[in-house]
Write a protein that holds these residues in place. Structure first.
Motif, mmCIF file in Angstrom:
data_model
loop_
_atom_site.group_PDB
_atom_site.id
_atom_site.type_symbol
_atom_site.label_atom_id
_atom_site.label_comp_id
_atom_site.label_asym_id
_atom_site.label_seq_id
_atom_site.Cartn_x
_atom_site.Cartn_y
_atom_site.Cartn_z
ATOM 1 N N HIS A 1 0.926 -1.239 -0.101
ATOM 2 C CA HIS A 1 0.031 0.058 -0.105
ATOM 3 C C HIS A 1 0.832 1.252 0.064
ATOM 4 O O HIS A 1 1.379 1.807 1.044
ATOM 5 C CB HIS A 1 -1.006 -0.113 1.328
ATOM 6 C CG HIS A 1 -1.732 -1.434 1.306
ATOM 7 N ND1 HIS A 1 -3.086 -1.363 0.789
ATOM 8 C CD2 HIS A 1 -1.368 -2.501 1.753
ATOM 9 C CE1 HIS A 1 -3.363 -2.671 1.021
ATOM 10 N NE2 HIS A 1 -2.432 -3.262 1.609
ATOM 11 N N LEU A 2 1.453 1.754 -1.369
ATOM 12 C CA LEU A 2 2.437 2.717 -1.220
ATOM 13 C C LEU A 2 1.832 4.187 -1.633
ATOM 14 O O LEU A 2 2.492 5.136 -1.520
ATOM 15 C CB LEU A 2 3.255 2.145 -2.272
ATOM 16 C CG LEU A 2 3.813 0.701 -2.295
ATOM 17 C CD1 LEU A 2 4.658 0.441 -3.461
ATOM 18 C CD2 LEU A 2 4.617 0.695 -1.095
ATOM 19 N N THR A 3 0.613 3.977 -1.970
ATOM 20 C CA THR A 3 -0.182 5.304 -2.224
ATOM 21 C C THR A 3 0.383 6.101 -3.544
ATOM 22 O O THR A 3 -0.321 6.601 -4.538
ATOM 23 C CB THR A 3 -0.106 6.340 -1.117
ATOM 24 O OG1 THR A 3 -0.508 5.582 0.174
ATOM 25 C CG2 THR A 3 -1.101 7.484 -1.212
ATOM 26 N N ARG A 4 1.690 6.226 -3.601
ATOM 27 C CA ARG A 4 2.454 6.993 -4.428
ATOM 28 C C ARG A 4 3.703 6.395 -4.875
ATOM 29 O O ARG A 4 4.700 6.169 -3.862
ATOM 30 C CB ARG A 4 2.654 8.641 -4.324
ATOM 31 C CG ARG A 4 3.049 9.306 -5.359
ATOM 32 C CD ARG A 4 3.127 10.689 -4.859
ATOM 33 N NE ARG A 4 3.852 11.324 -6.132
ATOM 34 C CZ ARG A 4 5.314 11.538 -6.129
ATOM 35 N NH1 ARG A 4 5.860 10.741 -5.533
ATOM 36 N NH2 ARG A 4 5.583 12.108 -7.118
ATOM 37 N N ILE A 5 4.112 5.901 -6.244
ATOM 38 C CA ILE A 5 5.236 5.404 -6.344
ATOM 39 C C ILE A 5 6.296 6.278 -7.052
ATOM 40 O O ILE A 5 5.819 6.713 -8.357
ATOM 41 C CB ILE A 5 5.355 4.315 -7.147
ATOM 42 C CG1 ILE A 5 4.483 3.095 -6.275
ATOM 43 C CG2 ILE A 5 6.795 3.504 -7.548
ATOM 44 C CD1 ILE A 5 4.036 1.865 -7.253
ATOM 45 N N GLY A 6 7.130 6.832 -6.361
ATOM 46 C CA GLY A 6 8.136 8.091 -7.200
ATOM 47 C C GLY A 6 8.856 7.539 -8.188
ATOM 48 O O GLY A 6 9.026 8.090 -9.420
ATOM 49 N N ASN A 7 9.575 6.345 -8.080
ATOM 50 C CA ASN A 7 10.560 5.778 -9.108
ATOM 51 C C ASN A 7 10.176 4.425 -9.359
ATOM 52 O O ASN A 7 10.569 3.329 -8.862
ATOM 53 C CB ASN A 7 11.833 5.903 -8.678
ATOM 54 C CG ASN A 7 12.885 5.540 -9.899
ATOM 55 O OD1 ASN A 7 12.560 4.656 -10.698
ATOM 56 N ND2 ASN A 7 13.993 6.077 -9.944
ATOM 57 N N ALA A 8 9.165 3.986 -10.287
ATOM 58 C CA ALA A 8 8.392 2.688 -10.430
ATOM 59 C C ALA A 8 9.654 1.552 -11.151
ATOM 60 O O ALA A 8 9.707 0.622 -10.554
ATOM 61 C CB ALA A 8 7.291 2.658 -11.206
ATOM 62 N N ARG A 9 10.493 2.175 -11.556
ATOM 63 C CA ARG A 9 11.790 1.540 -12.506
ATOM 64 C C ARG A 9 12.476 0.848 -11.181
ATOM 65 O O ARG A 9 12.676 -0.374 -11.095
ATOM 66 C CB ARG A 9 12.176 1.958 -13.365
ATOM 67 C CG ARG A 9 13.219 1.461 -14.288
ATOM 68 C CD ARG A 9 13.710 2.338 -15.282
ATOM 69 N NE ARG A 9 12.903 2.855 -16.041
ATOM 70 C CZ ARG A 9 12.502 2.632 -17.293
ATOM 71 N NH1 ARG A 9 12.789 1.280 -17.611
ATOM 72 N NH2 ARG A 9 11.698 3.339 -17.868
ATOM 73 N N GLN A 10 13.186 1.690 -10.416
ATOM 74 C CA GLN A 10 13.872 1.533 -9.491
ATOM 75 C C GLN A 10 13.300 0.530 -8.318
ATOM 76 O O GLN A 10 13.862 -0.732 -7.927
ATOM 77 C CB GLN A 10 14.300 2.680 -8.563
ATOM 78 C CG GLN A 10 15.356 2.534 -7.506
ATOM 79 C CD GLN A 10 15.659 3.886 -6.822
ATOM 80 O OE1 GLN A 10 14.580 4.718 -6.602
ATOM 81 N NE2 GLN A 10 16.939 4.190 -6.405
ATOM 82 N N LEU A 11 11.849 0.763 -8.109
ATOM 83 C CA LEU A 11 11.276 -0.017 -7.029
ATOM 84 C C LEU A 11 11.155 -1.545 -7.762
ATOM 85 O O LEU A 11 11.185 -2.580 -6.920
ATOM 86 C CB LEU A 11 10.000 0.553 -6.871
ATOM 87 C CG LEU A 11 9.031 -0.342 -5.840
ATOM 88 C CD1 LEU A 11 9.613 -0.367 -4.387
ATOM 89 C CD2 LEU A 11 7.327 0.121 -5.666
ATOM 90 N N ALA A 12 10.597 -1.695 -9.003
ATOM 91 C CA ALA A 12 10.404 -2.916 -9.468
ATOM 92 C C ALA A 12 11.609 -3.732 -9.517
ATOM 93 O O ALA A 12 11.641 -4.933 -9.160
ATOM 94 C CB ALA A 12 10.089 -2.665 -11.188
ATOM 95 N N MET A 13 12.855 -3.278 -9.762
ATOM 96 C CA MET A 13 13.986 -3.873 -9.617
ATOM 97 C C MET A 13 14.599 -4.415 -8.204
ATOM 98 O O MET A 13 15.081 -5.412 -7.865
ATOM 99 C CB MET A 13 15.179 -2.975 -10.243
ATOM 100 C CG MET A 13 15.272 -2.928 -11.705
ATOM 101 S SD MET A 13 16.691 -2.340 -12.648
ATOM 102 C CE MET A 13 16.726 -0.575 -12.068
ATOM 103 N N LEU A 14 14.458 -3.417 -7.198
ATOM 104 C CA LEU A 14 14.635 -3.606 -5.784
ATOM 105 C C LEU A 14 13.892 -4.949 -5.219
ATOM 106 O O LEU A 14 14.472 -5.895 -4.749
ATOM 107 C CB LEU A 14 14.506 -2.500 -5.185
ATOM 108 C CG LEU A 14 14.947 -2.547 -3.590
ATOM 109 C CD1 LEU A 14 16.596 -2.408 -3.553
ATOM 110 C CD2 LEU A 14 14.608 -1.531 -2.797
#
Ligand code: 5RP
Length: 260
Positions: free
Chosen positions: A191-204
């Motif tokens: 439940h993140l509400t807003r994802i600032g950097n989706a690419r980075q989050l997906a990789m992490l």
């Protein structure tokens, strides 16, 4: 179907009906999962029956496979297909770059494998799925059952370093039991509400032990067909940089609506 279709169902239907026109005889086509994708499968079944369209479909879930067979589509596995010409699927959210959150229906793993094994991916959605920034819809992450609480703790730790607004994670449930995907895994909803950097989050997230896949689809979708309750569709092509608007005619007493 008894009663009128809701505006949201009309929107989903017209997007699906327009997308079904992209399928040509001889193609190998990935078939998505969810209520919008179910309209697509019904529309394609109608083309098979009425126009003699011949194509092979690779479903992204057991429920899509069942519906596809029911409406007369030839179903094959991804291994049999090898590669796909086109995949058409729904989404929970899409942004202006056509990055997506998927997995609300729990099929994100097969959906991502099928979409990335395709020359082209078309997303079909009602306009409410368009967002400026991804993240209001909880991000589904598929984890293996073994040690899922450890995976959850590591995800929560990783989120501290991420540009997100919320950090709560929950195990998806099916009644009083953990939800089980077609691959026998569980799903954690972030439940993140807003994802600032989706690419980075997906990789992490995908580097965390126990994580099988996440529901962020980055640079995978080529085209989105947005449906509206009044029958309009907007087609956005990210590669060509074009946006066009059309109208899809349909009758509410269409056979397609009878058994829904
Ligand atoms: C399933 C999905 C679906 O495409 C997504 O949840 C959208 O569903 P619907 O068309 O019912 O709104 O990702 O895993």
């Amino acid at each position: 179907m008894s009663g009128e279709l809701s505006p949201i169902d009309k929107a989903k239907f017209v997007a699906a009906k327009r997308a079904a026109e992209y399928v040509q005889s001889g193609m190998r086509v990935g078939l998505g999962t969810g209520s919008t994708a179910a309209w697509l499968v019904r529309c394609l079944g109608e083309r098979v029956r009425e126009e003699g369209l011949r194509f092979r479909g690779v479903p992204t879930s057991a429920r899509t496979a069942e519906l596809a067979r029911e409406v007369g589509i030839e179903v094959i596995s991804l291994e049999e297909a090898g590669w796909l010409d086109l995949t058409i699927d729904g989404a929970d959210e899409f942004d202006s770059e056509l990055n997506l959150i998927k997995g609300g229906g729990g099929a994100l793993l097969q959906e991502k494998i099928v979409a990335t094994a395709s020359d082209e991916m078309i997303v079909i959605a009602d306009a409410a799925k368009h967002v400026e920034t991804l993240g209001a819809f909880p991000l589904p992450v598929e984890v293996i059952p073994f040690g899922w609480t450890a995976s959850q703790a590591l995800i929560e730790e990783a989120l501290v370093t991420m540009d997100v607004l919320g950090r709560k994670t929950t195990l998806r449930m099916n009644g009083d039991q953990p939800y089980v995907t077609d691959e026998g895994n569980h799903i954690l909803d972030l439940h993140l509400t807003r994802i600032g950097n989706a690419r980075q989050l997906a990789m992490l997230v995908n580097q965390i032990p126990g994580v099988v896949e996440n529901g962020l689809f980055i640079d995978i979708c080529d085209r989105v067909i947005i449906g509206y309750g009044d029958g309009r569709v907007e087609i956005r092509d990210i590669n060509a940089g074009t946006v066009s608007e059309e109208r899809v005619e349909f009758l509410e007493d269409d056979n397609l609506f009878r058994d829904v």
